[in-house]
Motif scaffolding. Sequence first.
Motif, PDB file in Angstrom:
ATOM      1  N   GLY A 109      -2.916 -13.534   1.889  1.00  0.00           N
ATOM      2  CA  GLY A 109      -2.123 -12.552   1.163  1.00  0.00           C
ATOM      3  C   GLY A 109      -0.629 -12.738   1.313  1.00  0.00           C
ATOM      4  O   GLY A 109      -0.157 -13.366   2.270  1.00  0.00           O
ATOM      5  N   ASP A 110       0.117 -12.181   0.364  1.00  0.00           N
ATOM      6  CA  ASP A 110       1.581 -12.209   0.392  1.00  0.00           C
ATOM      7  C   ASP A 110       2.070 -10.960   1.116  1.00  0.00           C
ATOM      8  O   ASP A 110       2.155  -9.886   0.530  1.00  0.00           O
ATOM      9  CB  ASP A 110       2.116 -12.259  -1.042  1.00  0.00           C
ATOM     10  N   ALA A 111       2.407 -11.116   2.387  1.00  0.00           N
ATOM     11  CA  ALA A 111       2.798  -9.969   3.216  1.00  0.00           C
ATOM     12  C   ALA A 111       4.066  -9.300   2.701  1.00  0.00           C
ATOM     13  O   ALA A 111       4.220  -8.075   2.808  1.00  0.00           O
ATOM     14  CB  ALA A 111       2.981 -10.413   4.659  1.00  0.00           C
ATOM     15  N   VAL A 163      -0.719  -5.439   6.608  1.00  0.00           N
ATOM     16  CA  VAL A 163       0.465  -6.290   6.725  1.00  0.00           C
ATOM     17  C   VAL A 163       0.410  -7.103   8.009  1.00  0.00           C
ATOM     18  O   VAL A 163       0.665  -8.318   8.013  1.00  0.00           O
ATOM     19  CB  VAL A 163       1.755  -5.439   6.690  1.00  0.00           C
ATOM     20  N   GLU A 164       0.041  -6.435   9.099  1.00  0.00           N
ATOM     21  CA  GLU A 164      -0.027  -7.117  10.390  1.00  0.00           C
ATOM     22  C   GLU A 164      -1.071  -8.245  10.373  1.00  0.00           C
ATOM     23  O   GLU A 164      -0.830  -9.349  10.881  1.00  0.00           O
ATOM     24  CB  GLU A 164      -0.372  -6.121  11.492  1.00  0.00           C
ATOM     25  N   ARG A 165      -2.227  -7.979   9.778  1.00  0.00           N
ATOM     26  CA  ARG A 165      -3.280  -9.007   9.750  1.00  0.00           C
ATOM     27  C   ARG A 165      -2.839 -10.217   8.921  1.00  0.00           C
ATOM     28  O   ARG A 165      -3.104 -11.357   9.292  1.00  0.00           O
ATOM     29  CB  ARG A 165      -4.583  -8.426   9.182  1.00  0.00           C
ATOM     30  N   ILE A 166      -2.177  -9.955   7.799  1.00  0.00           N
ATOM     31  CA  ILE A 166      -1.709 -11.068   6.967  1.00  0.00           C
ATOM     32  C   ILE A 166      -0.656 -11.888   7.706  1.00  0.00           C
ATOM     33  O   ILE A 166      -0.685 -13.125   7.695  1.00  0.00           O
ATOM     34  CB  ILE A 166      -1.140 -10.545   5.628  1.00  0.00           C
ATOM     35  N   LYS A 169     -10.039  -2.612  10.603  1.00  0.00           N
ATOM     36  CA  LYS A 169      -8.594  -2.439  10.476  1.00  0.00           C
ATOM     37  C   LYS A 169      -7.964  -3.698   9.899  1.00  0.00           C
ATOM     38  O   LYS A 169      -8.255  -4.802  10.335  1.00  0.00           O
ATOM     39  CB  LYS A 169      -7.972  -2.120  11.833  1.00  0.00           C
ATOM     40  N   GLY A 170      -7.101  -3.509   8.918  1.00  0.00           N
ATOM     41  CA  GLY A 170      -6.407  -4.641   8.327  1.00  0.00           C
ATOM     42  C   GLY A 170      -7.137  -5.307   7.181  1.00  0.00           C
ATOM     43  O   GLY A 170      -6.635  -6.274   6.613  1.00  0.00           O
TER      44      GLY A 170
END
Length: 331
Positions: free
Chosen positions: A228-230, A285-288, A309-310
């Motif tokens: 993904g594009d964070a 966002v954190e996972r990406i 989560k994520g």
Amino acid sequence: MKKTKVLVTLLMLLLVISCGKKGNGKDRGFDLKNSGGANQQVNEVQKYNYYIGVYNKLLSFEKTVGSYFEEVGAEAQFKKPDGSVNANFYDVKSIITELEKAIPAKPKMAELDKASENLLAVFKELKPLTEDMDSYYSGKDYTSDNYKKAQEFHTKLLEIIKKYDAAVLPFRTEMDKKIVEQREKEAKKLQKEGRIIAYNRMVILSVGEEVLNEISRQKLTGANVVSGDAAKFKALQEKLINVVGEFNKYAKDEKQMEKEGYKDYNLTSFTNKADSFKASLANLVERIETKKPISEFSLRDQFFLENEKGSPENVIKSFNELVKEYNSMNK
């Protein structure tokens, strides 16, 4: 719709049915003293909400159909399961009822009403079949005919689902147009009446829809989330933080709450759901950014995936819970 590839199953928002200033409780119910143009506005919003009810029930119906196909396959040949099959298509009857209530309601919405009539015809054809299927499986009739009747049911269901797919597309197309139109009207009305809390509740949901649209645009799922594009989501995260902050500011203003007819308990649950949605987006966002893939175990089960989560699925689940809370306040 045999095996849905659509990730974003977005519940739609009910609008508040109200006209003009009503003192305390401005977001509650009808103003029976209004007439003429005001009554026309009430009727339009009421009919719109009927259709939103149908729109949201269709998502539940599709999930039930998807579960059926997971058990027996979506191909022409029925795949014999290990035991019984859940064939309780419980939404069919209520969808028929909602459509029969919405279509003749005033004012006329020509294209949407026409698309709804076609959809209603499909569900009326589907109803006796789903009732027979439910009786067959719940009564374990398959134990006496070795699933012979199951193949007949399966073939008929596949035929009707093709008709459903053809009918639901124009319905959703017309609904998408109506949703934009009604949302703009509602936003202007809330701003004009100074109902800042109600307006900011709607803005939060609008930003949430932007998040889900971005998930759809990037075609993100739990399986490919690390690609993904964070940056896109971080911009939306900042936007969401700001609008929730604006909502919280006025939600704590006792004078504003009194003006709009709110009590603390009216807003607490919505605030909690909004915070949960914010957190789900932060986790995405954190996972990406950390390129942390989702485990194979979670990917194999939708329940675990939606609670991971994520995951994009968790963001969607969290948002739909927020929409449900929003809708419950508008009923």
